[in-house]
Design an enzyme around this catalytic site. Structure first.
Site, PDB file in Angstrom:
ATOM      1  N   TYR A  89       0.828  -1.213   0.000  1.00 38.91           N
ATOM      2  CA  TYR A  89       0.000   0.000   0.000  1.00 38.91           C
ATOM      3  C   TYR A  89       0.861   1.261   0.000  1.00 38.91           C
ATOM      4  CZ  TYR A  89      -4.410  -2.337  -0.182  1.00 38.91           C
ATOM      5  OH  TYR A  89      -5.465  -3.078  -0.637  1.00 38.91           O
ATOM      6  N   VAL A 125     -10.110   3.635  -5.266  1.00 40.70           N
ATOM      7  CA  VAL A 125      -9.678   4.041  -3.928  1.00 40.70           C
ATOM      8  C   VAL A 125      -8.673   5.195  -4.005  1.00 40.70           C
ATOM      9  CG1 VAL A 125     -10.055   1.698  -3.012  1.00 40.70           C
ATOM     10  CG2 VAL A 125      -7.767   2.342  -3.835  1.00 40.70           C
ATOM     11  N   HIS A 141     -15.288   0.915  -2.355  1.00 43.85           N
ATOM     12  CA  HIS A 141     -14.148   0.064  -1.981  1.00 43.85           C
ATOM     13  C   HIS A 141     -13.188   0.789  -1.036  1.00 43.85           C
ATOM     14  CE1 HIS A 141     -14.804  -2.723  -5.707  1.00 43.85           C
ATOM     15  NE2 HIS A 141     -15.686  -2.916  -4.754  1.00 43.85           N
ATOM     16  N   CYS A 149      -8.489   1.777  12.442  1.00 41.61           N
ATOM     17  CA  CYS A 149      -7.880   1.037  13.546  1.00 41.61           C
ATOM     18  C   CYS A 149      -8.522  -0.344  13.646  1.00 41.61           C
ATOM     19  CB  CYS A 149      -8.044   1.790  14.861  1.00 41.61           C
ATOM     20  SG  CYS A 149      -7.331   0.878  16.242  1.00 41.61           S
ATOM     21  N   GLY A 209     -15.317   2.674 -17.414  1.00 35.39           N
ATOM     22  CA  GLY A 209     -14.017   2.072 -17.115  1.00 35.39           C
ATOM     23  C   GLY A 209     -13.994   1.017 -16.038  1.00 35.39           C
ATOM     24  N   ASN A 235     -15.995   2.391 -22.316  1.00 30.92           N
ATOM     25  CA  ASN A 235     -14.883   1.489 -22.002  1.00 30.92           C
ATOM     26  C   ASN A 235     -13.942   1.414 -23.194  1.00 30.92           C
ATOM     27  OD1 ASN A 235     -13.292  -1.024 -21.318  1.00 30.92           O
ATOM     28  ND2 ASN A 235     -14.738  -1.041 -19.604  1.00 30.92           N
TER      29      ASN A 235
HETATM   30  P1  OAD Z   1     -10.256  -3.482 -13.829  1.00 33.78           P
HETATM   31  O1  OAD Z   1      -8.787  -3.319 -13.907  1.00 33.78           O
HETATM   32  O2  OAD Z   1     -10.807  -4.825 -13.570  1.00 33.78           O
HETATM   33  O3  OAD Z   1     -10.929  -2.977 -15.189  1.00 33.78           O
HETATM   34  C1  OAD Z   1     -10.579  -1.755 -15.778  1.00 33.78           C
HETATM   35  C2  OAD Z   1     -11.523  -1.516 -16.960  1.00 33.78           C
HETATM   36  O4  OAD Z   1     -11.223  -0.234 -17.499  1.00 33.78           O
HETATM   37  C3  OAD Z   1     -11.373  -2.519 -18.111  1.00 33.78           C
HETATM   38  O5  OAD Z   1     -12.671  -2.908 -18.543  1.00 33.78           O
HETATM   39  C4  OAD Z   1     -10.655  -1.714 -19.212  1.00 33.78           C
HETATM   40  O6  OAD Z   1     -11.077  -2.105 -20.516  1.00 33.78           O
HETATM   41  C5  OAD Z   1     -11.123  -0.318 -18.912  1.00 33.78           C
HETATM   42  N1  OAD Z   1     -10.183   0.753 -19.305  1.00 33.78           N
HETATM   43  C6  OAD Z   1      -8.821   0.746 -19.248  1.00 33.78           C
HETATM   44  N2  OAD Z   1      -8.325   1.919 -19.610  1.00 33.78           N
HETATM   45  C7  OAD Z   1      -9.375   2.722 -19.907  1.00 33.78           C
HETATM   46  C8  OAD Z   1      -9.522   4.069 -20.355  1.00 33.78           C
HETATM   47  N3  OAD Z   1      -8.455   4.844 -20.536  1.00 33.78           N
HETATM   48  N4  OAD Z   1     -10.774   4.549 -20.553  1.00 33.78           N
HETATM   49  C9  OAD Z   1     -11.869   3.748 -20.361  1.00 33.78           C
HETATM   50  N5  OAD Z   1     -11.800   2.476 -19.957  1.00 33.78           N
HETATM   51  C10 OAD Z   1     -10.571   1.965 -19.737  1.00 33.78           C
HETATM   52  O7  OAD Z   1     -10.773  -2.399 -12.746  1.00 33.78           O
HETATM   53  P2  OAD Z   1     -12.155  -2.344 -11.959  1.00 33.78           P
HETATM   54  O8  OAD Z   1     -13.288  -2.779 -12.808  1.00 33.78           O
HETATM   55  O9  OAD Z   1     -12.225  -1.001 -11.328  1.00 33.78           O
HETATM   56  O10 OAD Z   1     -10.846  -3.575  -5.830  1.00 33.78           O
HETATM   57  O11 OAD Z   1     -11.903  -3.428 -10.830  1.00 33.78           O
HETATM   58  C11 OAD Z   1     -12.838  -3.610  -9.801  1.00 33.78           C
HETATM   59  C12 OAD Z   1     -12.115  -3.830  -8.467  1.00 33.78           C
HETATM   60  O12 OAD Z   1     -11.184  -4.901  -8.566  1.00 33.78           O
HETATM   61  C13 OAD Z   1     -11.286  -2.650  -8.000  1.00 33.78           C
HETATM   62  O13 OAD Z   1     -12.040  -1.677  -7.325  1.00 33.78           O
HETATM   63  C14 OAD Z   1     -10.262  -3.273  -7.093  1.00 33.78           C
HETATM   64  C15 OAD Z   1      -9.960  -4.543  -7.880  1.00 33.78           C
HETATM   65  O14 OAD Z   1      -9.507  -5.606  -7.150  1.00 33.78           O
HETATM   66  C16 OAD Z   1     -10.389  -2.945  -4.712  1.00 33.78           C
HETATM   67  O15 OAD Z   1      -9.532  -2.086  -4.723  1.00 33.78           O
HETATM   68  C17 OAD Z   1     -11.036  -3.356  -3.458  1.00 33.78           C
END
Ligand code: OAD
Length: 263
Positions: A89, A125, A141, A149, A209, A235
């Site tokens: 982190y 986040v 998230h 804590c 996204g 997306n």
């Molecule tokens: P992902 O990394 O799973 O997906 C990112 C998405 O953004 C994909 O569908 C890409 O095609 C799209 N993408 C990438 N670049 C882009 C751009 N410039 N413009 C538009 N779209 C774009 O991320 P999340 O869906 O956010 O959890 O993942 C969900 C959760 O999984 C996150 O919140 C995280 C992770 O584990 C926690 O942090 C708790």
């Protein structure tokens, strides 16, 4: 294939935006719907911050390609090795600390000021929506700039980079953890309720996204759709949720989102 798209889209094409046949009419449709909407809910994921230089989780350069989530982002991992988890982190804090909101975050913040009823649900986040000025939001998230804590549960802001390992609570000296929802943990009840209400009551649900692989957020588009919303997805990847999504705009969030809504 872009006849009738309008000047803005044609300018975008010159910058290399992917515009396929049919995108033009989709764009004008979404623009018109957003201009007339009285209630909008936006759901964002890592893709909106990718354009600010924050790595996504599942793309070709995604974090989960190089790290095992079960070693770093679960309550079990933190019990086993809190130092390792905090080091990871700290590395992410350092990475995010220098990043700024992009045009897509800015337009989402403007929507909140211009649309009668607005709610933003973000899975991110990184805090970039807040930095852009968004206030009507659920960070479902958590937030990497908050700590909690493990003993007295108090949540506090913390911008230290790096945070001293292991950090302890100023109130009770208990071990602090990132205020982030890890795999295997549930969302805060307050966030679930606010999200659910926003999804059930919107005219338009705009999904920006996210890969839509992590529940419960992965089911949010369907909740809005069942409640009668027009669901729009932005997306970089080609459309995948065709059953639920009414309109898809393929491209980078920072290019597409500013085309959708002119404040
Ligand atoms: P992902 O990394 O799973 O997906 C990112 C998405 O953004 C994909 O569908 C890409 O095609 C799209 N993408 C990438 N670049 C882009 C751009 N410039 N413009 C538009 N779209 C774009 O991320 P999340 O869906 O956010 O959890 O993942 C969900 C959760 O999984 C996150 O919140 C995280 C992770 O584990 C926690 O942090 C708790």
């Amino acid at each position: 294939g872009t006849a009738g798209v309008g000047g803005a889209a044609i300018r975008q094409r010159k910058q290399g935006l992917l515009l396929t046949m049919g995108t033009g009419s989709t764009l004008s449709l979404v623009q018109a719907k957003l201009a007339a909407a009285r209630s909008v809910t936006v759901l964002t994921g890592a893709g909106i911050s990718a354009d600010s230089g924050v790595p996504t989780f599942r793309g070709p350069d995604g974090l989960w390609r190089n790290f095992r989530a079960e070693d770093l982002a679960t309550p079990e991992a933190f019990v086993r090795d809190p130092k390792l988890v905090w080091e990871w982190y700290n590395w992410r804090r350092e990475l995010i600390a220098t990043k700024r909101p992009n045009a897509a975050h800015d337009v989402v913040a403007q929507m909140e000021r211009r649309i009668e009823r607005f709610w933003l649900i973000t899975q991110n986040v990184d805090g970039l929506h807040r930095d852009a000025g968004s206030r009507q939001l659920s960070e479902i998230h958590g937030n990497i700039w908050k700590v909690r804590c493990t003993t007295c549960r108090q949540v506090s802001d913390n911008r230290e980079v790096p945070i001293p390992i292991l950090p302890s609570c100023g109130r009770c000296a208990g071990l602090l953890r990132p205020h982030i929802v890890w795999f295997g943990e549930g969302l805060a009840e307050e966030d679930l309720q606010a999200s659910d209400a926003a999804l059930r009551n919107c005219d338009i649900c705009l999904i920006i996204g996210t890969s839509g692989l992590v529940y419960p957020a992965a089911g949010f588009a369907a909740v809005a759709k069942r409640a009668g919303a027009f669901v729009v997805e932005v997306n970089l990847d080609p459309p995948q949720r065709s059953g639920v999504v009414d309109a898809t705009l393929q491209g980078r969030a920072k290019d597409i989102v500013p085309l959708l809504f002119q404040a």
